[in-house]
Design a protein around this motif. Structure first.
Motif, PDB file in Angstrom:
ATOM      1  N   ALA A 177      39.796  52.951  43.972  1.00 46.39           N
ATOM      2  CA  ALA A 177      40.419  51.674  43.638  1.00 46.39           C
ATOM      3  C   ALA A 177      41.240  51.119  44.801  1.00 46.39           C
ATOM      4  O   ALA A 177      42.063  50.236  44.613  1.00 46.39           O
ATOM      5  CB  ALA A 177      41.295  51.837  42.403  1.00 46.39           C
ATOM      6  N   GLY A 178      41.007  51.593  46.006  1.00 46.72           N
ATOM      7  CA  GLY A 178      41.787  51.198  47.169  1.00 46.72           C
ATOM      8  C   GLY A 178      41.282  49.938  47.848  1.00 46.72           C
ATOM      9  O   GLY A 178      40.517  49.152  47.279  1.00 46.72           O
ATOM     10  N   PRO A 179      41.705  49.743  49.099  1.00 46.71           N
ATOM     11  CA  PRO A 179      41.399  48.509  49.828  1.00 46.71           C
ATOM     12  C   PRO A 179      39.909  48.290  50.087  1.00 46.71           C
ATOM     13  O   PRO A 179      39.455  47.156  50.180  1.00 46.71           O
ATOM     14  CB  PRO A 179      42.173  48.657  51.137  1.00 46.71           C
ATOM     15  N   GLU A 180      39.149  49.377  50.175  1.00 48.56           N
ATOM     16  CA  GLU A 180      37.706  49.213  50.386  1.00 48.56           C
ATOM     17  C   GLU A 180      37.064  48.515  49.191  1.00 48.56           C
ATOM     18  O   GLU A 180      36.202  47.637  49.362  1.00 48.56           O
ATOM     19  CB  GLU A 180      37.028  50.570  50.630  1.00 48.56           C
ATOM     20  N   LEU A 181      37.472  48.887  47.976  1.00 50.88           N
ATOM     21  CA  LEU A 181      36.952  48.223  46.790  1.00 50.88           C
ATOM     22  C   LEU A 181      37.399  46.768  46.758  1.00 50.88           C
ATOM     23  O   LEU A 181      36.608  45.877  46.441  1.00 50.88           O
ATOM     24  CB  LEU A 181      37.393  48.949  45.513  1.00 50.88           C
ATOM     25  N   THR A 182      38.638  46.506  47.124  1.00 50.17           N
ATOM     26  CA  THR A 182      39.142  45.138  47.155  1.00 50.17           C
ATOM     27  C   THR A 182      38.310  44.282  48.110  1.00 50.17           C
ATOM     28  O   THR A 182      37.959  43.137  47.797  1.00 50.17           O
ATOM     29  CB  THR A 182      40.628  45.117  47.572  1.00 50.17           C
ATOM     30  N   ALA A 183      37.965  44.834  49.278  1.00 50.48           N
ATOM     31  CA  ALA A 183      37.138  44.106  50.244  1.00 50.48           C
ATOM     32  C   ALA A 183      35.757  43.809  49.664  1.00 50.48           C
ATOM     33  O   ALA A 183      35.209  42.713  49.860  1.00 50.48           O
ATOM     34  CB  ALA A 183      37.012  44.906  51.536  1.00 50.48           C
ATOM     35  N   LEU A 184      35.179  44.761  48.958  1.00 50.18           N
ATOM     36  CA  LEU A 184      33.869  44.537  48.339  1.00 50.18           C
ATOM     37  C   LEU A 184      33.958  43.505  47.218  1.00 50.18           C
ATOM     38  O   LEU A 184      33.093  42.631  47.093  1.00 50.18           O
ATOM     39  CB  LEU A 184      33.302  45.847  47.800  1.00 50.18           C
TER      40      LEU A 184
ATOM     41  N   MET B 254      31.799  33.305  45.585  1.00 52.30           N
ATOM     42  CA  MET B 254      32.341  34.635  45.470  1.00 52.30           C
ATOM     43  C   MET B 254      33.480  34.617  44.446  1.00 52.30           C
ATOM     44  O   MET B 254      34.117  33.618  44.242  1.00 52.30           O
ATOM     45  CB  MET B 254      32.864  35.132  46.802  1.00 52.30           C
ATOM     46  N   SER B 255      33.722  35.760  43.868  1.00 49.91           N
ATOM     47  CA  SER B 255      34.713  35.836  42.796  1.00 49.91           C
ATOM     48  C   SER B 255      35.749  36.898  43.104  1.00 49.91           C
ATOM     49  O   SER B 255      35.442  37.931  43.667  1.00 49.91           O
ATOM     50  CB  SER B 255      34.008  36.171  41.483  1.00 49.91           C
ATOM     51  N   ASN B 256      36.969  36.616  42.716  1.00 55.27           N
ATOM     52  CA  ASN B 256      38.022  37.616  42.833  1.00 55.27           C
ATOM     53  C   ASN B 256      38.272  38.285  41.487  1.00 55.27           C
ATOM     54  O   ASN B 256      39.277  38.956  41.309  1.00 55.27           O
ATOM     55  CB  ASN B 256      39.310  36.976  43.362  1.00 55.27           C
ATOM     56  N   ALA B 257      37.361  38.071  40.520  1.00 62.40           N
ATOM     57  CA  ALA B 257      37.505  38.697  39.212  1.00 62.40           C
ATOM     58  C   ALA B 257      37.401  40.210  39.368  1.00 62.40           C
ATOM     59  O   ALA B 257      36.607  40.700  40.158  1.00 62.40           O
ATOM     60  CB  ALA B 257      36.410  38.193  38.276  1.00 62.40           C
ATOM     61  N   PRO B 258      38.230  40.950  38.628  1.00 64.07           N
ATOM     62  CA  PRO B 258      38.170  42.408  38.743  1.00 64.07           C
ATOM     63  C   PRO B 258      36.808  42.925  38.279  1.00 64.07           C
ATOM     64  O   PRO B 258      36.196  42.378  37.382  1.00 64.07           O
ATOM     65  CB  PRO B 258      39.293  42.893  37.834  1.00 64.07           C
ATOM     66  N   THR B 259      36.356  43.960  38.932  1.00 67.96           N
ATOM     67  CA  THR B 259      35.097  44.592  38.557  1.00 67.96           C
ATOM     68  C   THR B 259      35.388  46.003  38.093  1.00 67.96           C
ATOM     69  O   THR B 259      36.499  46.496  38.216  1.00 67.96           O
ATOM     70  CB  THR B 259      34.134  44.661  39.758  1.00 67.96           C
TER      71      THR B 259
END
Length: 135
Positions: A106-113, A1-6
């Protein structure tokens, strides 16, 4: 898994029955009409034919309670087009709604995904089992 921004791509469409009364392309067309002062100029600016630009304007004008674009007949200098007050108001409200959705998206839901998202797709599903075998 990657923490790279999407990149999150939201496509906001306002429907009138089955027709798209407003969407990103129609909003861009209204912006171009405002800047160019004509449907043909707006079409050229966006790389679309006059016929296609006119069809989109016609559909928008039929979907809303008042026309968004008004045209003036051609003459020696040529015709023109401009946004009506309703057109300016609807375009502004659409752009504000787009901005609000992008901000909220751009909130926490996107961060979780994003925490579960790969940087790029595997070449095949078989690659997934090979990765598991290495563990």
């Amino acid at each position: 898994m990657s923490n790279a921004p999407t990149s999150l791509k939201l496509k906001l469409q306002i429907l009138c029955g089955d027709a798209i009364a407003m969407g990103p392309g129609k909003a861009d067309l209204l912006d171009a009409i405002s800047a160019e002062g004509s449907i043909s100029g707006a079409g050229r600016r966006l790389g679309m034919s006059y016929r296609r630009a006119w069809q989109l304007v016609d559909l928008m004008n039929r979907c809303w309670s008042a026309p968004l674009v008004e045209t003036s007949p051609g003459s020696a200098r040529g015709g023109g087009a401009r946004l009506t007050a309703d057109g300016t108001e609807i375009l502004s409200a659409y752009r504000a709604l787009q901005a609000a959705l992008e901000y909220r998206g751009a909130g926490p839901e996107l961060t979780a995904l994003e925490a579960k998202l790969r940087a790029r797709p595997l070449r095949s599903q078989a690659d997934r089992s090979e990765l598991a075998d290495e563990d």
